[in-house]
Design a protein around this motif. Structure first.
Motif, PDB file in Angstrom:
ATOM      1  N   UNK A 130       0.853  -1.185   0.000  1.00  0.00           N
ATOM      2  CA  UNK A 130       0.000   0.000   0.000  1.00  0.00           C
ATOM      3  C   UNK A 130       0.891   1.238   0.000  1.00  0.00           C
ATOM      4  N   UNK A 131       0.690   2.136  -0.949  1.00  0.00           N
ATOM      5  CA  UNK A 131       1.432   3.396  -1.003  1.00  0.00           C
ATOM      6  C   UNK A 131       0.604   4.462  -0.307  1.00  0.00           C
ATOM      7  N   UNK A 132       1.115   4.947   0.818  1.00  0.00           N
ATOM      8  CA  UNK A 132       0.405   5.958   1.597  1.00  0.00           C
ATOM      9  C   UNK A 132       0.384   7.274   0.825  1.00  0.00           C
ATOM     10  N   UNK A 133      -0.789   7.900   0.788  1.00  0.00           N
ATOM     11  CA  UNK A 133      -0.963   9.169   0.096  1.00  0.00           C
ATOM     12  C   UNK A 133      -1.438  10.214   1.108  1.00  0.00           C
ATOM     13  N   UNK A 134      -0.658  11.259   1.280  1.00  0.00           N
ATOM     14  CA  UNK A 134      -1.024  12.297   2.243  1.00  0.00           C
ATOM     15  C   UNK A 134      -0.490  11.980   3.630  1.00  0.00           C
TER      16      UNK A 134
END
Length: 142
Positions: A130-134
């Protein structure tokens, strides 16, 4: 006070998408390494012999999860990967001694990897990234 007074076992840690059910059969949640990028501000006329920096943007490393594959529990993240959609996730830590709820991370992420695996003398496993955004938020137990 004993040296282990605030130590909590990771057994019971969960991750879930939004307000849904926790993903089943996980064996590892490797996540949330927060970093601050730096910008070099060293000037040519600097005489200290040391570089100078200021803080730049913050970023969070990928969250890797793995475990024993269960189609019902893990198909939602595969669907998100194929659709390219982001979602809200929660990593919930177990309760602390004394009955307090466990701390939790909340964050938005894009699924960037999903893999199943099988082998001799092994269960069918899976890995997802999972690529964390924000900005993620860590909330203390209450």
């Amino acid at each position: 006070m004993p040296a282990t007074a605030g130590v909590i076992s990771s057994q019971g840690t969960t991750i879930k998408k939004g307000a849904g059910l926790a993903m089943a059969f996980l064996t590892s949640i490797d996540g949330l390494d927060l970093k601050v990028n730096t910008l070099d501000t060293t000037a040519l006329d600097s005489t200290s012999g040391y570089k100078t920096f200021i803080a730049g943007f913050k970023e969070v490393s990928d969250v890797a999860i793995s475990g024993n594959f269960d189609y019902i529990s893990h198909s939602a993240i595969l669907t998100d990967l194929q659709a390219g959609t982001s979602g809200a996730y929660v990593i919930q830590f177990p309760p602390a001694p004394g009955g307090l709820t466990g701390a939790k991370w909340t964050f938005d992420a894009i699924v960037t990897g999903f893999k199943t695996k099988a082998g001799v003398d092994a269960t069918i496993g899976f890995d997802a990234t999972l690529k964390v955004s924000g900005a993620p938020i860590l909330v203390a137990g209450t």
